[in-house]
Design an enzyme around this catalytic site. Sequence first.
Site, PDB file in Angstrom:
ATOM      1  N   GLY A  88       0.895  -1.030  -0.069  1.00 25.89           N
ATOM      2  CA  GLY A  88       0.229  -0.091  -0.073  1.00 25.89           C
ATOM      3  C   GLY A  88       0.763   0.838  -0.353  1.00 25.89           C
ATOM      4  O   GLY A  88       1.071   1.659   0.747  1.00 25.89           O
TER       5      GLY A  88
ATOM      6  N   ALA B  68       0.757   7.631   0.348  1.00 26.24           N
ATOM      7  CA  ALA B  68       1.431   9.073   0.571  1.00 26.24           C
ATOM      8  C   ALA B  68       2.218   8.081   1.489  1.00 26.24           C
ATOM      9  O   ALA B  68       3.908   8.643   1.980  1.00 26.24           O
ATOM     10  CB  ALA B  68       0.466  10.577   0.914  1.00 26.24           C
TER      11      ALA B  68
ATOM     12  N   ALA C 298       1.198  12.868   5.828  1.00 17.89           N
ATOM     13  CA  ALA C 298       1.568  12.560   4.312  1.00 17.89           C
ATOM     14  C   ALA C 298       0.249  12.813   3.612  1.00 17.89           C
ATOM     15  O   ALA C 298      -0.454  12.660   3.266  1.00 17.89           O
ATOM     16  CB  ALA C 298       1.818  11.458   3.872  1.00 17.89           C
TER      17      ALA C 298
ATOM     18  N   LYS D 296      -5.594   6.815  19.759  1.00 11.65           N
ATOM     19  CA  LYS D 296      -5.905   7.559  17.929  1.00 11.65           C
ATOM     20  C   LYS D 296      -7.869   7.373  17.802  1.00 11.65           C
ATOM     21  O   LYS D 296      -8.110   7.780  17.307  1.00 11.65           O
ATOM     22  CB  LYS D 296      -4.895   7.439  17.158  1.00 11.65           C
ATOM     23  CG  LYS D 296      -3.644   6.845  17.658  1.00 11.65           C
ATOM     24  CD  LYS D 296      -2.726   6.987  16.398  1.00 11.65           C
ATOM     25  CE  LYS D 296      -2.598   7.462  15.466  1.00 11.65           C
ATOM     26  NZ  LYS D 296      -1.866   7.655  14.066  1.00 11.65           N
TER      27      LYS D 296
ATOM     28  N   SER E 125      -9.931  13.619   8.409  1.00 14.17           N
ATOM     29  CA  SER E 125      -9.888  13.017   7.135  1.00 14.17           C
ATOM     30  C   SER E 125     -11.228  12.348   6.250  1.00 14.17           C
ATOM     31  O   SER E 125     -11.477  12.388   5.323  1.00 14.17           O
ATOM     32  CB  SER E 125      -8.162  12.008   7.532  1.00 14.17           C
ATOM     33  OG  SER E 125      -9.034  10.842   8.009  1.00 14.17           O
TER      34      SER E 125
ATOM     35  N   GLU F 162     -13.657   4.937   6.879  1.00 13.61           N
ATOM     36  CA  GLU F 162     -12.964   4.202   7.533  1.00 13.61           C
ATOM     37  C   GLU F 162     -14.021   4.213   8.730  1.00 13.61           C
ATOM     38  O   GLU F 162     -13.649   3.660   9.889  1.00 13.61           O
ATOM     39  CB  GLU F 162     -11.748   4.656   8.122  1.00 13.61           C
ATOM     40  CG  GLU F 162     -10.685   4.015   7.042  1.00 13.61           C
ATOM     41  CD  GLU F 162      -9.665   4.931   7.187  1.00 13.61           C
ATOM     42  OE1 GLU F 162      -8.929   3.487   6.702  1.00 13.61           O
ATOM     43  OE2 GLU F 162      -9.275   5.302   7.832  1.00 13.61           O
TER      44      GLU F 162
END
Lengths: 312, 312
Positions: free
Chosen positions: A7, A10, A129, A185, A257, A269
């Site tokens: 994968g 970035a 990234a 997180k 995101s 996600e």
Amino acid sequence: MKIAIAGSGALGCGFGYLLQKNGEDVTLLDNWQDHIEAISTNGLHITVNGKEDNQKMTICKPDELKEEMDAIFVFTKSMGLKPMMKKIAHVIGANTKVICLLNGLGHLKTLEAYVEKKNIIMGTTVWTAGIDAPGVTHFKGQGPVELQNADPNEKEAALEIVKVLKSSGLYGVYSEDVNYTTWRKACINGTMNALCALLDSTIDKVFASSTIDSMLTGIVSEFSAVAKLQDDITLDVDETVAYLKDVASSVGAHYPSMHQDLANNRPTEIDFLNGAVAEASNRLGIQAPICQKITDLIHAKEDILGISALTN
Amino acid sequence: MKIAIAGSGALGCGFGYLLQKNGEDVTLLDNWQDHIEAISTNGLHITVNGKEDNQKMTICKPDELKEEMDAIFVFTKSMGLKPMMKKIAHVIGANTKVICLLNGLGHLKTLEAYVEKKNIIMGTTVWTAGIDAPGVTHFKGQGPVELQNADPNEKEAALEIVKVLKSSGLYGVYSEDVNYTTWRKACINGTMNALCALLDSTIDKVFASSTIDSMLTGIVSEFSAVAKLQDDITLDVDETVAYLKDVASSVGAHYPSMHQDLANNRPTEIDFLNGAVAEASNRLGIQAPICQKITDLIHAKEDILGISALTN
């Protein structure tokens, strides 16, 4: 060390680049044809903390890699992990270490279907990234990359990867509690990501709303209950809510995101955040109605926008 | 019959107009200065089911009305009911009937602070209406207006109002179960209104989403539990969900009122729908986490849009 990056978006490119510069034998794997062609033809064009470089790198599709690897870093989207593992199963040998730094919950279980637990190393990272064009990426941060062996007896294996990441400038750190960091997180992503995506707003505005305490407490309480029952991780609700507010105040007027996913017509996600908590709560015989409903709402939003589930 | 319309927006004007045409002595009450001036100067310009008319009507601010009324129809927004009752308390006599056709939950309790229960008549209506400009409105439908006395001994009073509404063309109907109809309407508004507002979408798209069953069942289950415990009203969850889908399919590509409220920077009525269920559940010692969170999210959305609570 023969390393594959499974994968090479970035973040994957950033890791692969720094590892190769450190002398490792790196192969980038990806499914995006334009990206593969750009890097094969022109090299990887990468900007690391503002410094531009061009690096010749090996890149191919996952099923084109033939050799068994010493280590594989997985850097897919959460929903891409399982399809990727299927495609790279043939290069995972008896001693291939698989390192997973993905956001979200439930990835260890996915990996265990393809890799012996003794070879799995779980972790988290705060590198960021982005991709500017096929073959053109940027990579920012100072790490750290926290790592821990999934099998308690395999600390040496994790330490070896930590050493490689350290010498590459990726700031590897051995952690005694990666699962706690992962849950913490996940709390960030399950609150600010999900709420900003739902409310179509930036983090500062969502956190300034009059109902933010009730929203955060409701979501975090469900994360906390599942973390305890499933993983024996203690997430103090009040402390976590204070932490989230602290993170939010440092991030400010930013779309996270998941909001960007919806804005760019990509699936979110959510199933690996609030959805994973709802799913686990059913399995554990408790309830997580708020996480379930937030997951429902985000999926409804995807449906309304005509976004179909990722199947690569 | 001396009748005041307390809140002469589109619906109030429609009722006032038809009642006056039927020979009743009607006074419109409102707080909107431009609307008052337009009607005072030019008469009410109204289109009823496509037929235009201009009618001279009496209109003033609530506190300017001096005479005790025989009947008062309240037609405020939910959050405007209490402020309106304060302003018209002086024209409510020992025999003044107050008729409440508002959407949402909890209005009887608000009214009881200002009106004896024997004089309160609760109801629902499916007439629709809109304001095109100050003094210019339209009014559509065939009714019915369902009415029922709040005090079980006062059926005669309700029947008298039903009679007036019937002869005015407003299609009054006596109902043995207004509270059930009110709860059922609240289920509609607490699902399609709230979800479309949150997801910024039309009804058809929200109801076509893959998670619609889970969302509807979650919300309706909480409405059902509170309806039973608080009012002994039975709302079968499966039947109600089927009913909601049926209504949605007949409405189609339409933004419901709560979406329009947000789009026009007006506060929503969420506190009188999902918010009322959450509040009642706390009082009753049960839980309604989904309704609470939907209320939180809608208030967060109002805050993000810079909408302040109505205080008129």
